[in-house]
Design a protein around this motif. Structure first.
Motif, mmCIF file in Angstrom:
data_model
loop_
_atom_site.group_PDB
_atom_site.id
_atom_site.type_symbol
_atom_site.label_atom_id
_atom_site.label_comp_id
_atom_site.label_asym_id
_atom_site.label_seq_id
_atom_site.Cartn_x
_atom_site.Cartn_y
_atom_site.Cartn_z
ATOM 1 N N MET A 53 30.336 -4.898 27.197
ATOM 2 C CA MET A 53 29.460 -3.730 27.132
ATOM 3 C C MET A 53 28.842 -3.593 25.741
ATOM 4 N N THR A 56 26.174 -6.289 25.429
ATOM 5 C CA THR A 56 24.998 -5.970 26.234
ATOM 6 C C THR A 56 24.181 -4.847 25.608
ATOM 7 N N SER A 57 24.852 -3.888 24.983
ATOM 8 C CA SER A 57 24.122 -2.783 24.354
ATOM 9 C C SER A 57 23.303 -3.241 23.157
ATOM 10 N N CYS A 269 24.597 0.805 28.619
ATOM 11 C CA CYS A 269 25.756 0.320 27.861
ATOM 12 C C CYS A 269 25.844 1.010 26.503
#
Length: 300
Positions: A53, A56-57, A269
């Protein structure tokens, strides 16, 4: 005498103590290594989604939407900028403030109500106190969605829709049974001699609770408060149905990134990570109290 001695059977020589086997420590080391490896694997399985996460952020929306995701994609903070309203959208600060207010006030109310109840059920037990505990716990067996419609009609008729104080009351009633159940086991470990000594000195019930019981059971109270805070912070069903714009909480604000235009994965995310930070910070800050509280009474 000598004949008796001569005729008596001789005592068998004592058996020599067994020599320590060299294979035993080796098998123990192998077992410990296997358990350590299994612990690392379980830890990585729990941490891997969080790391994914975070990664992805830090990607752009186009890179985050690729299948399979690209690990070597360039990193950017655009998701965090858009989450905090840099792109002209609504900022998260009102929703975060509402979540903080609802969680903190409901947790304080739960502690104020649960401490005397747990005291009555543990140190000064009432009649059929086990039935009382099971009654408290039975209130958690009703699904929240089953009582959602009556609560909505009540809030609508009383003008409490989109009101943060309604969430405070609901979160208090939601967490109070768990708090009473937990704190009853914690307060049962408080020595009654301390309470009797304070009462002999003239201390009344509020003084006994705040000056004697609370300091001794501080780890258990901290563990209960942390769990109630996490449950209140993460709750979304009540907040999604009973709030709109004024009392919108952080989990409800998170759902605004899922629109008819699609799922903005990088922004979701980034928002999930920021919204999870207060809970993670509270958990790390009260980590020692949480471990002490959850293990209180485990060793007799």
């Amino acid at each position: 005498m000598s004949a008796l001695t001569a005729g008596a059977p001789k005592a068998a020589p004592s058996a020599a103590p067994p020599k320590p086997s060299a294979a035993a420590p080796r098998s123990v080391r192998r077992k410990n290594a296997a358990l350590g490896l299994a612990a690392w694997v379980c830890g990585l399985l729990f941490v891997l989604p969080i790391l994914w996460m975070v990664l992805t952020s830090l990607h752009s929306e186009s890179d985050a939407a690729t299948n399979p995701p690209s690990l070597a994609a360039p990193l950017t903070l655009d998701g965090y900028r858009e989450f905090f309203g840099a792109g002209g959208g609504a900022g998260p600060w009102p929703a975060l403030a509402n979540s903080l207010m609802a969680s903190v006030f409901s947790t304080l109310l739960v502690l104020v109500l649960a401490l005397p109840a747990a005291y009555a059920l543990s140190i000064r037990p009432v009649r059929k106190w086990t039935d009382v505990l099971f009654f408290f716990l039975s209130t958690k067996m009703l699904p929240i969605v089953a009582g959602l419609l009556p609560i909505y009609l009540f809030a609508k008729n009383t003008g409490f829709l989109d009101n943060i104080w309604l969430l405070v009351l609901l979160y208090t009633s939601m967490n109070l049974p768990i708090a009473v159940w937990m704190m009853q086991s914690f307060l049962a470990e408080v020595p009654t001699a301390l309470i009797e000594a304070a009462q002999m000195d003239g201390a009344r019930l509020p003084t006994v609770l705040t000056r004697v019981v609370a300091p001794v059971a501080a780890p258990g109270i901290a563990a209960t408060a942390l769990i109630c805070f996490i449950f209140s912070w993460n709750e979304m069903l009540f907040a999604r149905v009973l709030t709109g714009v004024v009392a919108q909480t952080a989990p409800v604000f998170l759902t605004t990134f899922i629109t008819s235009q699609g799922l903005f994965l990088a922004k979701v995310c980034a928002a999930s990570l920021v919204i999870s930070l207060p809970v993670l910070a509270a958990g790390f800050a009260a980590q020692d109290k949480l471990v002490q509280g959850l293990s209180l009474g485990a060793v007799k």
